[in-house]
Design a protein around this motif. Structure first.
Motif, short mmCIF file in Angstrom:
data_model
loop_
_atom_site.label_atom_id
_atom_site.label_comp_id
_atom_site.label_asym_id
_atom_site.label_seq_id
_atom_site.Cartn_x
_atom_site.Cartn_y
_atom_site.Cartn_z
N THR A 167 0.81 -1.22 0.00
CA THR A 167 0.00 0.00 0.00
C THR A 167 0.85 1.27 0.00
O THR A 167 0.30 2.37 0.10
N ASN A 168 2.17 1.10 -0.07
CA ASN A 168 3.09 2.24 -0.07
C ASN A 168 2.93 3.10 1.20
O ASN A 168 3.08 4.32 1.17
N GLY A 169 2.60 2.41 2.31
CA GLY A 169 2.46 3.10 3.59
C GLY A 169 1.10 3.70 3.85
O GLY A 169 0.88 4.29 4.91
N LEU A 170 0.18 3.54 2.89
CA LEU A 170 -1.18 4.04 3.10
C LEU A 170 -1.80 3.33 4.31
O LEU A 170 -2.49 3.95 5.12
N TYR A 171 -1.54 2.04 4.43
CA TYR A 171 -1.92 1.27 5.61
C TYR A 171 -0.66 0.89 6.36
O TYR A 171 0.33 0.46 5.77
N GLU A 172 -0.71 1.03 7.67
CA GLU A 172 0.47 0.81 8.51
C GLU A 172 0.36 -0.54 9.23
O GLU A 172 -0.71 -0.93 9.68
N SER A 173 1.48 -1.26 9.32
CA SER A 173 1.53 -2.44 10.19
C SER A 173 1.88 -1.94 11.60
O SER A 173 2.99 -1.49 11.85
N THR A 174 0.90 -2.00 12.47
CA THR A 174 0.96 -1.28 13.75
C THR A 174 1.64 -2.11 14.85
O THR A 174 1.41 -3.31 14.97
N LEU A 175 2.45 -1.44 15.65
CA LEU A 175 3.08 -2.10 16.79
C LEU A 175 2.02 -2.59 17.78
O LEU A 175 1.06 -1.87 18.08
N HIS A 176 2.22 -3.79 18.28
CA HIS A 176 1.33 -4.32 19.31
C HIS A 176 2.13 -5.24 20.23
O HIS A 176 3.24 -5.66 19.90
N ARG A 177 1.56 -5.50 21.41
CA ARG A 177 2.25 -6.31 22.41
C ARG A 177 1.21 -7.02 23.28
O ARG A 177 0.00 -6.73 23.22
N VAL A 178 1.68 -7.94 24.11
CA VAL A 178 0.83 -8.63 25.08
C VAL A 178 1.46 -8.44 26.46
O VAL A 178 2.65 -8.71 26.66
N ILE A 179 0.66 -7.93 27.40
CA ILE A 179 1.12 -7.69 28.77
C ILE A 179 0.51 -8.75 29.70
O ILE A 179 -0.70 -8.97 29.69
N VAL A 180 1.37 -9.40 30.49
CA VAL A 180 0.92 -10.43 31.43
C VAL A 180 0.69 -9.79 32.79
O VAL A 180 1.62 -9.63 33.58
N ASN A 181 -0.54 -9.37 33.04
CA ASN A 181 -0.87 -8.78 34.35
C ASN A 181 -2.16 -9.41 34.89
O ASN A 181 -2.92 -8.77 35.60
N PHE A 182 -2.36 -10.67 34.52
CA PHE A 182 -3.57 -11.38 34.91
C PHE A 182 -3.16 -12.69 35.58
O PHE A 182 -2.12 -13.27 35.25
N PRO A 183 -3.95 -13.19 36.54
CA PRO A 183 -3.56 -14.40 37.27
C PRO A 183 -3.84 -15.69 36.50
O PRO A 183 -3.18 -16.70 36.72
N LYS A 184 -4.81 -15.66 35.57
CA LYS A 184 -5.22 -16.88 34.86
C LYS A 184 -4.33 -17.15 33.65
O LYS A 184 -3.77 -16.23 33.07
N TYR A 185 -4.25 -18.42 33.28
CA TYR A 185 -3.56 -18.81 32.06
C TYR A 185 -4.38 -18.34 30.85
O TYR A 185 -5.59 -18.50 30.83
#
Length: 330
Positions: free
Chosen positions: A261-279
């Motif tokens: 897309t020549n940068g028209l659409y961006e591949s966005t940074l994302h992450r997963v944060i472990v702040n929960f007690p359950k698996y």
């Protein structure tokens, strides 16, 4: 970078799926509405939820359930399908063995790829050659996952047709020598709860998966309904939660679509944060270009972004192998 979004849009794609193979689909009002929503979401965030996707909810839940059963097994059982360079980077990784930007991720996973037979792509595909390593326990694991992969591949192709129309191209703009024979990746991921993730022998951090972009075209995320862990970064550097919405997939676009897309659409940074007690379980399906596809900006996207190509071309398979090898530690 993605815009200053504060939430992630939910898009009902049922109208698109109904007309996906109609040569006049772009003239349908329902399809046009979906296409507009896809365009807006891809411009704003690079992330969106899809509902009305046609994959049975019972199967979506069963995929998560059988994944939980595998991760509940003793380590000695799970490591029977251990991932290594010799297995084509397919198989099981223990907590902390996947690396993102130099930091161990607090998750375990089974990594699967479309099978690459010996010599299939010459030297380009050598590192990824081999079959997937499926566990024998739980029973039916392989059959269930392969059925799911087939459905996700079909769904992704249809969503990509909507995205092609959103960009002003033909509905099959992402097929043929780009993704007419798509590669795919499946990561079955387990995140131990915060209390169990911090064993003494493991590095202590709350990052289930470090900030990254995805490699290919489109990702479908099937996550547990009761835990919010996935976060997406907006242009202000704020992390926006992608909370579970029952009956939907979280979708996001990857590096190859950003180039196309020549940068028209961006591949966005994302992450997963472990702040929960359950698996927590997340099953991520990645729809990719043809393994040997040479990816470069589409002419229609170059015109829409000022007439200058912002990115050099990339061969998808080479991009994938470099990322996989960087994220792996023996």
């Amino acid at each position: 970078m993605a815009a200053e979004f504060k939430f992630i849009r939910v898009i009902d794609i049922s109208a698109l799926l109904e007309k996906w193979d109609d040569p006049n689909m772009d003239q349908d009002q329902g399809v046009a509405q979906v296409v507009r929503q896809l365009d807006q979401a891809c411009r704003e965030a690079g992330f969106f939820y899809v509902k009305g996707h046609g994959i049975p909810d019972s199967l979506v839940k069963e995929i998560r359930s059988i994944s939980h059963k595998f991760f509940d097994l003793p380590y000695e059982e799970k490591v029977k399908i251990k991932l290594s360079a010799a297995t084509g980077y397919r198989g099981y990784q223990h907590v902390g063995e996947n690396i993102t930007k130099g930091i161990p991720d607090m998750h375990e996973a089974i990594d699967c790829y479309r099978e690459v037979k010996h010599g299939m792509y010459g030297t380009l595909g050598e590192a990824m050659e081999g079959p997937n390593l499926w566990p024998h326990d739980p029973p039916n694991f392989k059959k269930l996952m392969e059925e799911y992969i087939e459905l996700c591949t079909d769904l992704s192709r249809k969503i990509m047709r909507g995205i092609a129309l959103a960009l002003g191209g033909s509905m099959d703009a992402f097929e043929g020598n780009k993704a007419g024979d798509p590669f795919w990746v499946l990561r079955i991921i387990g995140y131990p709860g915060a209390s169990s993730a911090h064993h003494q022998e493991m590095p202590k951090n709350d990052v289930g998966c470090g900030a990254h972009t995805d490699y290919g075209l489109l990702t479908l995320v099937n996550q547990d309904d009761d835990i919010t862990a996935l976060q997406v970064r907006n242009s202000n550097g704020e992390w926006i939660s992608a909370a579970p919405v029952p009956g939907t997939f979280v979708c996001n676009i990857g590096d190859m679509l950003k180039i196309l897309t020549n940068g028209l659409y961006e591949s966005t940074l994302h992450r997963v944060i472990v702040n929960f007690p359950k698996y927590r379980v997340c099953v991520a399906y990645f729809y990719e270009p043809n393994f040997d596809a040479a990816i470069e900006p589409l002419d229609v996207c170059v015109k829409r972004t000022g007439g200058t190509r912002k990115f050099e071309g990339a061969v998808y398979g080479k991009h994938l192998v470099s990322k996989v090898q960087t994220n792996f530690v023996e």
